[in-house]
Design a protein around this motif. Structure first.
Motif, PDB file in Angstrom:
ATOM      1  N   ASP A   4      52.299  30.657  -3.593  1.00 40.33           N
ATOM      2  CA  ASP A   4      50.945  30.110  -3.500  1.00 40.33           C
ATOM      3  C   ASP A   4      50.625  29.167  -4.654  1.00 40.33           C
ATOM      4  O   ASP A   4      51.312  29.161  -5.685  1.00 40.33           O
ATOM      5  CB  ASP A   4      49.932  31.257  -3.484  1.00 40.33           C
ATOM      6  N   ASN A   5      49.599  28.348  -4.448  1.00 40.12           N
ATOM      7  CA  ASN A   5      49.023  27.463  -5.476  1.00 40.12           C
ATOM      8  C   ASN A   5      49.981  26.373  -5.949  1.00 40.12           C
ATOM      9  O   ASN A   5      49.966  25.989  -7.115  1.00 40.12           O
ATOM     10  CB  ASN A   5      48.552  28.280  -6.685  1.00 40.12           C
ATOM     11  N   ILE A  46      55.909  22.590   2.333  1.00 45.10           N
ATOM     12  CA  ILE A  46      54.621  22.981   1.754  1.00 45.10           C
ATOM     13  C   ILE A  46      53.546  22.799   2.814  1.00 45.10           C
ATOM     14  O   ILE A  46      53.412  21.722   3.401  1.00 45.10           O
ATOM     15  CB  ILE A  46      54.284  22.147   0.509  1.00 45.10           C
ATOM     16  N   LEU A  47      52.797  23.856   3.062  1.00 42.73           N
ATOM     17  CA  LEU A  47      51.628  23.768   3.928  1.00 42.73           C
ATOM     18  C   LEU A  47      50.418  23.454   3.048  1.00 42.73           C
ATOM     19  O   LEU A  47      50.161  24.173   2.080  1.00 42.73           O
ATOM     20  CB  LEU A  47      51.394  25.088   4.664  1.00 42.73           C
ATOM     21  N   PRO A  48      49.654  22.404   3.367  1.00 41.27           N
ATOM     22  CA  PRO A  48      48.477  22.063   2.549  1.00 41.27           C
ATOM     23  C   PRO A  48      47.296  22.969   2.885  1.00 41.27           C
ATOM     24  O   PRO A  48      46.199  22.503   3.219  1.00 41.27           O
ATOM     25  CB  PRO A  48      48.216  20.602   2.925  1.00 41.27           C
ATOM     26  N   VAL A  49      47.529  24.266   2.789  1.00 37.41           N
ATOM     27  CA  VAL A  49      46.506  25.281   3.040  1.00 37.41           C
ATOM     28  C   VAL A  49      45.860  25.637   1.710  1.00 37.41           C
ATOM     29  O   VAL A  49      46.561  26.033   0.771  1.00 37.41           O
ATOM     30  CB  VAL A  49      47.134  26.537   3.683  1.00 37.41           C
ATOM     31  N   ARG A  50      44.566  25.457   1.605  1.00 37.12           N
ATOM     32  CA  ARG A  50      43.825  25.703   0.357  1.00 37.12           C
ATOM     33  C   ARG A  50      44.532  25.020  -0.808  1.00 37.12           C
ATOM     34  O   ARG A  50      44.586  23.809  -0.864  1.00 37.12           O
ATOM     35  CB  ARG A  50      43.633  27.208   0.121  1.00 37.12           C
ATOM     36  N   ASP A  51      45.148  25.782  -1.716  1.00 38.10           N
ATOM     37  CA  ASP A  51      45.755  25.192  -2.913  1.00 38.10           C
ATOM     38  C   ASP A  51      47.261  24.965  -2.756  1.00 38.10           C
ATOM     39  O   ASP A  51      47.960  24.771  -3.731  1.00 38.10           O
ATOM     40  CB  ASP A  51      45.477  26.097  -4.126  1.00 38.10           C
ATOM     41  N   GLY A  52      47.739  24.984  -1.511  1.00 38.04           N
ATOM     42  CA  GLY A  52      49.141  24.695  -1.256  1.00 38.04           C
ATOM     43  C   GLY A  52      49.985  25.948  -1.158  1.00 38.04           C
ATOM     44  O   GLY A  52      50.034  26.753  -2.089  1.00 38.04           O
ATOM     45  N   LEU A  53      50.669  26.120  -0.028  1.00 37.88           N
ATOM     46  CA  LEU A  53      51.520  27.282   0.200  1.00 37.88           C
ATOM     47  C   LEU A  53      52.922  26.817   0.499  1.00 37.88           C
ATOM     48  O   LEU A  53      53.180  26.157   1.514  1.00 37.88           O
ATOM     49  CB  LEU A  53      50.978  28.113   1.375  1.00 37.88           C
ATOM     50  N   PRO A  78      36.640  18.107   2.644  1.00 36.00           N
ATOM     51  CA  PRO A  78      37.295  19.418   2.573  1.00 36.00           C
ATOM     52  C   PRO A  78      36.449  20.573   3.072  1.00 36.00           C
ATOM     53  O   PRO A  78      36.948  21.447   3.790  1.00 36.00           O
ATOM     54  CB  PRO A  78      37.607  19.553   1.075  1.00 36.00           C
ATOM     55  N   ASP A  79      35.165  20.590   2.719  1.00 36.28           N
ATOM     56  CA  ASP A  79      34.318  21.699   3.155  1.00 36.28           C
ATOM     57  C   ASP A  79      34.129  21.695   4.669  1.00 36.28           C
ATOM     58  O   ASP A  79      34.138  22.746   5.311  1.00 36.28           O
ATOM     59  CB  ASP A  79      32.951  21.633   2.460  1.00 36.28           C
ATOM     60  N   LEU A  80      33.990  20.507   5.245  1.00 33.16           N
ATOM     61  CA  LEU A  80      33.845  20.416   6.689  1.00 33.16           C
ATOM     62  C   LEU A  80      35.131  20.822   7.396  1.00 33.16           C
ATOM     63  O   LEU A  80      35.108  21.511   8.420  1.00 33.16           O
ATOM     64  CB  LEU A  80      33.452  18.988   7.096  1.00 33.16           C
ATOM     65  N   LEU A  81      36.257  20.379   6.832  1.00 33.18           N
ATOM     66  CA  LEU A  81      37.555  20.730   7.407  1.00 33.18           C
ATOM     67  C   LEU A  81      37.764  22.238   7.374  1.00 33.18           C
ATOM     68  O   LEU A  81      38.163  22.849   8.373  1.00 33.18           O
ATOM     69  CB  LEU A  81      38.680  20.029   6.648  1.00 33.18           C
ATOM     70  N   ASN A  82      37.481  22.839   6.220  1.00 32.94           N
ATOM     71  CA  ASN A  82      37.681  24.281   6.091  1.00 32.94           C
ATOM     72  C   ASN A  82      36.778  25.052   7.058  1.00 32.94           C
ATOM     73  O   ASN A  82      37.212  26.029   7.696  1.00 32.94           O
ATOM     74  CB  ASN A  82      37.398  24.723   4.660  1.00 32.94           C
ATOM     75  N   ALA A  83      35.535  24.612   7.190  1.00 34.95           N
ATOM     76  CA  ALA A  83      34.617  25.277   8.115  1.00 34.95           C
ATOM     77  C   ALA A  83      35.113  25.167   9.549  1.00 34.95           C
ATOM     78  O   ALA A  83      35.031  26.133  10.321  1.00 34.95           O
ATOM     79  CB  ALA A  83      33.225  24.668   7.988  1.00 34.95           C
ATOM     80  N   TYR A  84      35.650  23.996   9.909  1.00 32.88           N
ATOM     81  CA  TYR A  84      36.165  23.818  11.263  1.00 32.88           C
ATOM     82  C   TYR A  84      37.400  24.689  11.498  1.00 32.88           C
ATOM     83  O   TYR A  84      37.530  25.324  12.562  1.00 32.88           O
ATOM     84  CB  TYR A  84      36.507  22.351  11.504  1.00 32.88           C
TER      85      TYR A  84
END
Length: 211
Positions: A161-162, A198-205, A5-11
């Motif tokens: 959100d969330n 649902i978009l799997p953006v952060r905690d789900g949108l 997750p951290d690598l994905l978010n950074a990318y």
């Protein structure tokens, strides 16, 4: 291959537009001064909100849950000329600081910042909404949805959100709050007044488009 997750978010952040200096300031201040800074939308989700807003160029936006104003400013980026965003938050202790951020924004004149219980403030805001972002008390998300659905124009968006709730919705013994999120998702998925995903953006949108 599983993505870290951290690598994905950074990318993802490296391949989207950069935050403005004001958004960077809000991000930094939030992590320095708030006890729950993770509530901030953040860089990537902020760009998602900005993009969705720009795609429909809303005249009127409603945000339920301002926090430190990061998402507010992202949504404001898509406002049409003369458009307004109404944002509601119950925490008056943050009001001066958040208003200070808004005053620095090129969209300052388009932001209407309301302090109070959203259930009480919402009826005082007239008109039809083109875009609604619900990011406040999770226990009342379905209430907020039901309150705004008839005030959103055909083709308008409602964002919630969330809705992945830190993955707790996949647990075998959900607690009461997790069960509430699951019930919300199930209800929205079955609602024929809206198209949804649902978009799997952060905690789900949850993105819902009114038919």
């Amino acid at each position: 291959m599983l993505l870290e997750p951290d690598l994905l978010n950074a990318y993802l952040e490296s391949t989207t537009d950069q935050e403005s200096p004001l958004l960077q300031l809000i991000h930094r201040d939030t992590y320095l001064k708030e006890t729950m800074p993770h509530m901030l939308s953040g860089h990537y989700q902020g760009r998602v909100l900005s993009m969705l807003s720009k795609l429909i160029a809303p005249s009127t936006v409603l945000e339920i849950g301002t926090f430190t104003g990061y998402a507010t400013l992202c949504l404001a980026e898509g406002l049409s000329a003369g458009g307004k965003i109404h944002t509601i938050d119950i925490n008056e202790e943050q009001q001066d600081r958040v208003q200070g951020y808004f005053d620095q924004s090129p969209h300052a004149a388009q932001i209407c910042y309301h302090i109070g219980d959203a259930a009480e403030v919402l009826p005082k805001i007239g008109g039809v909404f083109d875009l609604v972002f619900i990011d406040a008390d999770k226990k009342r998300n379905l209430y907020y949805f039901n309150e705004v659905i008839d005030r959103v124009r055909s083709g308008g968006l409602i964002l919630v959100d969330n809705v992945l709730w830190k993955g707790k919705i996949f647990g075998e013994t959900p607690d009461k709050q997790t069960q509430g999120v699951m019930d919300l998702n199930r209800t929205l998925a079955a609602d024929q007044r809206v198209e949804k995903l649902i978009l799997p953006v952060r905690d789900g949108l949850f993105v819902l488009r009114k038919k």
